[in-house]
Design a protein around this motif. Structure first.
Motif, PDB file in Angstrom:
ATOM      1  N   MET A   1      38.373  45.083  53.085  1.00 29.88           N
ATOM      2  CA  MET A   1      37.434  44.460  52.181  1.00 29.88           C
ATOM      3  C   MET A   1      36.062  44.355  52.849  1.00 29.88           C
ATOM      4  N   HIS A   2      36.139  44.057  54.144  1.00 27.33           N
ATOM      5  CA  HIS A   2      34.923  43.910  54.923  1.00 27.33           C
ATOM      6  C   HIS A   2      34.159  45.236  54.984  1.00 27.33           C
ATOM      7  N   LYS A   3      34.889  46.349  55.150  1.00 23.73           N
ATOM      8  CA  LYS A   3      34.278  47.677  55.207  1.00 23.73           C
ATOM      9  C   LYS A   3      33.658  48.034  53.847  1.00 23.73           C
ATOM     10  N   LEU A   4      34.313  47.635  52.777  1.00 25.33           N
ATOM     11  CA  LEU A   4      33.815  47.919  51.433  1.00 25.33           C
ATOM     12  C   LEU A   4      32.481  47.209  51.191  1.00 25.33           C
ATOM     13  N   LEU A   5      32.360  45.963  51.646  1.00 23.38           N
ATOM     14  CA  LEU A   5      31.105  45.215  51.516  1.00 23.38           C
ATOM     15  C   LEU A   5      29.999  45.861  52.339  1.00 23.38           C
ATOM     16  N   ILE A   6      30.328  46.349  53.515  1.00 23.14           N
ATOM     17  CA  ILE A   6      29.327  46.998  54.375  1.00 23.14           C
ATOM     18  C   ILE A   6      28.838  48.297  53.715  1.00 23.14           C
ATOM     19  N   ILE A   7      29.749  49.064  53.151  1.00 28.55           N
ATOM     20  CA  ILE A   7      29.367  50.317  52.483  1.00 28.55           C
ATOM     21  C   ILE A   7      28.498  50.014  51.263  1.00 28.55           C
ATOM     22  N   LEU A   8      28.898  49.030  50.478  1.00 30.53           N
ATOM     23  CA  LEU A   8      28.143  48.640  49.292  1.00 30.53           C
ATOM     24  C   LEU A   8      26.744  48.136  49.683  1.00 30.53           C
ATOM     25  N   PHE A   9      26.661  47.330  50.710  1.00 31.03           N
ATOM     26  CA  PHE A   9      25.375  46.815  51.185  1.00 31.03           C
ATOM     27  C   PHE A   9      24.494  47.963  51.678  1.00 31.03           C
ATOM     28  N   SER A  10      25.071  48.948  52.370  1.00 27.00           N
ATOM     29  CA  SER A  10      24.325  50.099  52.867  1.00 27.00           C
ATOM     30  C   SER A  10      23.756  50.923  51.715  1.00 27.00           C
ATOM     31  N   ILE A  11      24.543  51.124  50.660  1.00 30.95           N
ATOM     32  CA  ILE A  11      24.070  51.884  49.497  1.00 30.95           C
ATOM     33  C   ILE A  11      22.909  51.145  48.840  1.00 30.95           C
ATOM     34  N   LEU A  12      23.019  49.851  48.671  1.00 31.93           N
ATOM     35  CA  LEU A  12      21.939  49.059  48.070  1.00 31.93           C
ATOM     36  C   LEU A  12      20.692  49.077  48.940  1.00 31.93           C
ATOM     37  N   LEU A  13      20.857  49.042  50.229  1.00 25.88           N
ATOM     38  CA  LEU A  13      19.731  49.075  51.145  1.00 25.88           C
ATOM     39  C   LEU A  13      18.979  50.395  51.033  1.00 25.88           C
ATOM     40  N   PHE A  14      19.709  51.505  50.977  1.00 24.66           N
ATOM     41  CA  PHE A  14      19.052  52.817  50.847  1.00 24.66           C
ATOM     42  C   PHE A  14      18.366  52.977  49.492  1.00 24.66           C
ATOM     43  N   GLN A  15      18.958  52.445  48.450  1.00 26.09           N
ATOM     44  CA  GLN A  15      18.354  52.527  47.118  1.00 26.09           C
ATOM     45  C   GLN A  15      17.076  51.681  47.061  1.00 26.09           C
TER      46      GLN A  15
END
Length: 181
Positions: A1-15
């Motif tokens: 779950m923790h990895k999923l939040l990090i991936i989601l946060f990374s996508i939002l950061l790049f956008q």
């Protein structure tokens, strides 16, 4: 779950770091309306000037003067002594009437009464032609002006008195020039 939040946060950061893109207009105008309007106004001015020229030709006894401001005039009473014309800020008193080019009265001198005007300083409801014409006059002079519609009441006219785009004739009497210090 923790990895999923990090991936989601990374996508939002790049956008969020992406530069904004310009939006395309829903419709594009080519400028044809403005071009058509210019042509229409040129034809209107040409027709009005031809109408005024016909009046001047039919009345050769009057010596018409062409103004640099785009109107014509003749003196009914001229200052032969050589007084001064009103300048910026001078307080002047004058009377005027307005008629169509056929001589039908639109606004009488009596309706207007004596007008007081500070040259180029007040927002008095005077047509452009009269404002410019007053600066050509001297105290005691009486002048008849022929104005194309763009120097008179233009596109709007006067409700219940004169329609749009009607050239007018106006007789102005400059009664007083009170010079500023």
């Amino acid at each position: 779950m923790h990895k999923l939040l990090i991936i989601l946060f990374s996508i939002l950061l790049f956008q969020g770091c992406k530069s904004p893109e310009a939006r395309q207009p829903l419709q594009q105008n080519s400028g044809t309306f403005i071009d058509a309007s210019i042509e229409r106004n040129k034809k209107l001015v040409e027709a009005e000037e031809a109408q005024i020229a016909a009046i001047m030709t039919s009345n050769p006894a009057q010596q018409y003067i062409t103004s640099d401001n785009g109107f014509w005039y003749f003196y009914k009473t001229k200052d032969t002594i050589g007084g001064a014309s009103p300048q910026f800020g001078d307080r002047i008193q004058f009377t005027y009437d307005v008629s169509d080019l056929d001589g039908n009265m639109i606004i009488s001198e009596k309706e207007n009464g004596i007008q007081e005007y500070y040259v180029d300083q007040t927002n008095q409801e005077l047509i452009t032609g009269i404002r410019q014409g007053l600066k050509l006059m001297k105290e005691g002079e009486k002048v008849t002006f022929l104005f194309p519609s763009h120097k008179a009441y233009g596109y709007y006219g006067i409700i219940d008195k004169i329609g749009a785009n009607i050239p007018v004739k106006s007789t102005v009497t400059l009664k007083l020039i009170d010079k500023t210090q």
